[in-house]
Design a protein around this motif. Sequence first.
Motif, PDB file in Angstrom:
ATOM      1  N   ASP A 195     -44.625 -15.041 -27.210  1.00  0.00           N
ATOM      2  CA  ASP A 195     -43.361 -14.524 -26.673  1.00  0.00           C
ATOM      3  C   ASP A 195     -42.508 -15.619 -26.047  1.00  0.00           C
ATOM      4  O   ASP A 195     -41.422 -15.334 -25.523  1.00  0.00           O
ATOM      5  CB  ASP A 195     -43.629 -13.432 -25.636  1.00  0.00           C
ATOM      6  N   GLY A 196     -43.012 -16.852 -26.047  1.00  0.00           N
ATOM      7  CA  GLY A 196     -42.231 -17.971 -25.530  1.00  0.00           C
ATOM      8  C   GLY A 196     -42.490 -18.307 -24.076  1.00  0.00           C
ATOM      9  O   GLY A 196     -41.737 -19.102 -23.490  1.00  0.00           O
ATOM     10  N   ALA A 197     -43.540 -17.742 -23.486  1.00  0.00           N
ATOM     11  CA  ALA A 197     -43.830 -18.025 -22.081  1.00  0.00           C
ATOM     12  C   ALA A 197     -44.434 -19.416 -21.941  1.00  0.00           C
ATOM     13  O   ALA A 197     -45.267 -19.830 -22.744  1.00  0.00           O
ATOM     14  CB  ALA A 197     -44.788 -16.981 -21.518  1.00  0.00           C
ATOM     15  N   SER A 198     -44.005 -20.136 -20.926  1.00  0.00           N
ATOM     16  CA  SER A 198     -44.553 -21.459 -20.641  1.00  0.00           C
ATOM     17  C   SER A 198     -45.905 -21.313 -19.945  1.00  0.00           C
ATOM     18  O   SER A 198     -46.281 -20.231 -19.487  1.00  0.00           O
ATOM     19  CB  SER A 198     -43.587 -22.262 -19.772  1.00  0.00           C
ATOM     20  N   GLU A 199     -46.635 -22.433 -19.839  1.00  0.00           N
ATOM     21  CA  GLU A 199     -47.932 -22.404 -19.160  1.00  0.00           C
ATOM     22  C   GLU A 199     -47.777 -22.045 -17.688  1.00  0.00           C
ATOM     23  O   GLU A 199     -48.622 -21.365 -17.109  1.00  0.00           O
ATOM     24  CB  GLU A 199     -48.625 -23.759 -19.300  1.00  0.00           C
ATOM     25  N   ARG A 201     -45.416 -20.082 -16.439  1.00  0.00           N
ATOM     26  CA  ARG A 201     -45.153 -18.640 -16.387  1.00  0.00           C
ATOM     27  C   ARG A 201     -46.434 -17.853 -16.617  1.00  0.00           C
ATOM     28  O   ARG A 201     -46.672 -16.820 -15.969  1.00  0.00           O
ATOM     29  CB  ARG A 201     -44.101 -18.288 -17.435  1.00  0.00           C
ATOM     30  N   ILE A 202     -47.279 -18.322 -17.531  1.00  0.00           N
ATOM     31  CA  ILE A 202     -48.552 -17.638 -17.781  1.00  0.00           C
ATOM     32  C   ILE A 202     -49.427 -17.669 -16.529  1.00  0.00           C
ATOM     33  O   ILE A 202     -50.061 -16.676 -16.160  1.00  0.00           O
ATOM     34  CB  ILE A 202     -49.275 -18.291 -18.975  1.00  0.00           C
ATOM     35  N   ALA A 203     -49.445 -18.833 -15.860  1.00  0.00           N
ATOM     36  CA  ALA A 203     -50.260 -18.954 -14.654  1.00  0.00           C
ATOM     37  C   ALA A 203     -49.759 -18.031 -13.549  1.00  0.00           C
ATOM     38  O   ALA A 203     -50.555 -17.360 -12.875  1.00  0.00           O
ATOM     39  CB  ALA A 203     -50.257 -20.400 -14.171  1.00  0.00           C
ATOM     40  N   LEU A 204     -48.434 -17.976 -13.359  1.00  0.00           N
ATOM     41  CA  LEU A 204     -47.869 -17.183 -12.269  1.00  0.00           C
ATOM     42  C   LEU A 204     -47.906 -15.685 -12.555  1.00  0.00           C
ATOM     43  O   LEU A 204     -48.132 -14.882 -11.646  1.00  0.00           O
ATOM     44  CB  LEU A 204     -46.428 -17.622 -12.003  1.00  0.00           C
ATOM     45  N   SER A 205     -47.684 -15.298 -13.800  1.00  0.00           N
ATOM     46  CA  SER A 205     -47.531 -13.881 -14.124  1.00  0.00           C
ATOM     47  C   SER A 205     -48.807 -13.219 -14.626  1.00  0.00           C
ATOM     48  O   SER A 205     -48.928 -11.999 -14.553  1.00  0.00           O
ATOM     49  CB  SER A 205     -46.428 -13.704 -15.185  1.00  0.00           C
ATOM     50  N   ILE A 206     -49.752 -14.006 -15.145  1.00  0.00           N
ATOM     51  CA  ILE A 206     -50.956 -13.407 -15.721  1.00  0.00           C
ATOM     52  C   ILE A 206     -52.209 -13.864 -14.978  1.00  0.00           C
ATOM     53  O   ILE A 206     -52.994 -13.039 -14.494  1.00  0.00           O
ATOM     54  CB  ILE A 206     -51.080 -13.757 -17.224  1.00  0.00           C
ATOM     55  N   LYS A 207     -52.403 -15.161 -14.897  1.00  0.00           N
ATOM     56  CA  LYS A 207     -53.672 -15.668 -14.363  1.00  0.00           C
ATOM     57  C   LYS A 207     -53.845 -15.358 -12.877  1.00  0.00           C
ATOM     58  O   LYS A 207     -54.887 -14.835 -12.468  1.00  0.00           O
ATOM     59  CB  LYS A 207     -53.762 -17.178 -14.601  1.00  0.00           C
ATOM     60  N   ILE A 208     -52.845 -15.688 -12.066  1.00  0.00           N
ATOM     61  CA  ILE A 208     -52.987 -15.481 -10.619  1.00  0.00           C
ATOM     62  C   ILE A 208     -53.161 -14.003 -10.262  1.00  0.00           C
ATOM     63  O   ILE A 208     -54.029 -13.662  -9.443  1.00  0.00           O
ATOM     64  CB  ILE A 208     -51.797 -16.108  -9.872  1.00  0.00           C
TER      65      ILE A 208
END
Length: 294
Positions: A195-199, A201-208
């Motif tokens: 979807d074009g998410a940066s690493e 953004r992935i860390a802030l929105s998914i991983k954390i």
Amino acid sequence: MIRSLRWKGAAFTVPFQLGFVFLYLLPIGYAVYQSLFLQKQSGLGLGGATTEFVGLENYQNGLTDSAFMTSILRVVVFACVQIPFMLLISLVLALLLDAVTSKVAGRFRILLLIPYMIPGVVAAIVWVNLYSPDVGPLTPIGKLFGFDWNFFAPSMVWPAIGNLLTWHGIGYNMVIIYAALQGVSRELFEAARLDGASELRIALSIKIPFVRGALVLTALLSIIQMLQIFNEPALFRNVTPETVSDSFTPIMIIYNQAFNAANYHYAAALSVLLALILGVASFLFYRLTSREAD
């Protein structure tokens, strides 16, 4: 047959149950019992000592003991700064390890765990020597860059202890957070990348958000450990007694009351009070974080 299997399964917990009863419940019960008594001297202190039942008098004295309450406040303020800083570093390290291959992560995970494997007393002795202006390398290095710091000064004692605790604890907390990250489905990351998410953004929105439970657990364990801090201030006191007093932390006060003043009953009452404060603080923190998660 099912009942027999249940009894056999429960039998494996017997060693733990015995250890829990004899190493935790009985000492706690004995401390509560001792806290209800007080040793008093007859006359002007020249006669024999008698142990009298005083009920909750020791607890009342503990709650009105300004040195004890001030030490608790001192440690709480320190914890509000040190714990978030330590967990932030642990979270960043866990995210970095999660971003590399498992082989590389395994090597760095072991390296980051080495400080935690060192006993706390040994780590404190090492850092006290590093901080020493006479034998430590940090003071000469600071002077090369124009810093005239004294880690044993009143304004630097807590930062020095905080640095020691952070160095000692980031590896342990990092492993817990990293293990939680490994439980997150990799498909979520791939979908986010498509979807074009940066690493970032992935860390802030998914991983954390997915490791929120691990962060709550590590914070809860750190709070419990922080209110019981003893080794580090005690070793600092041996070096700089004019800065670190014998009432610097709650455990130091309890230790002095029990082993220096021989006031075991009052020390037992302070121990029970500290345990209650720890329990209330842990419960409130858990309820607050659970409510935010909902």
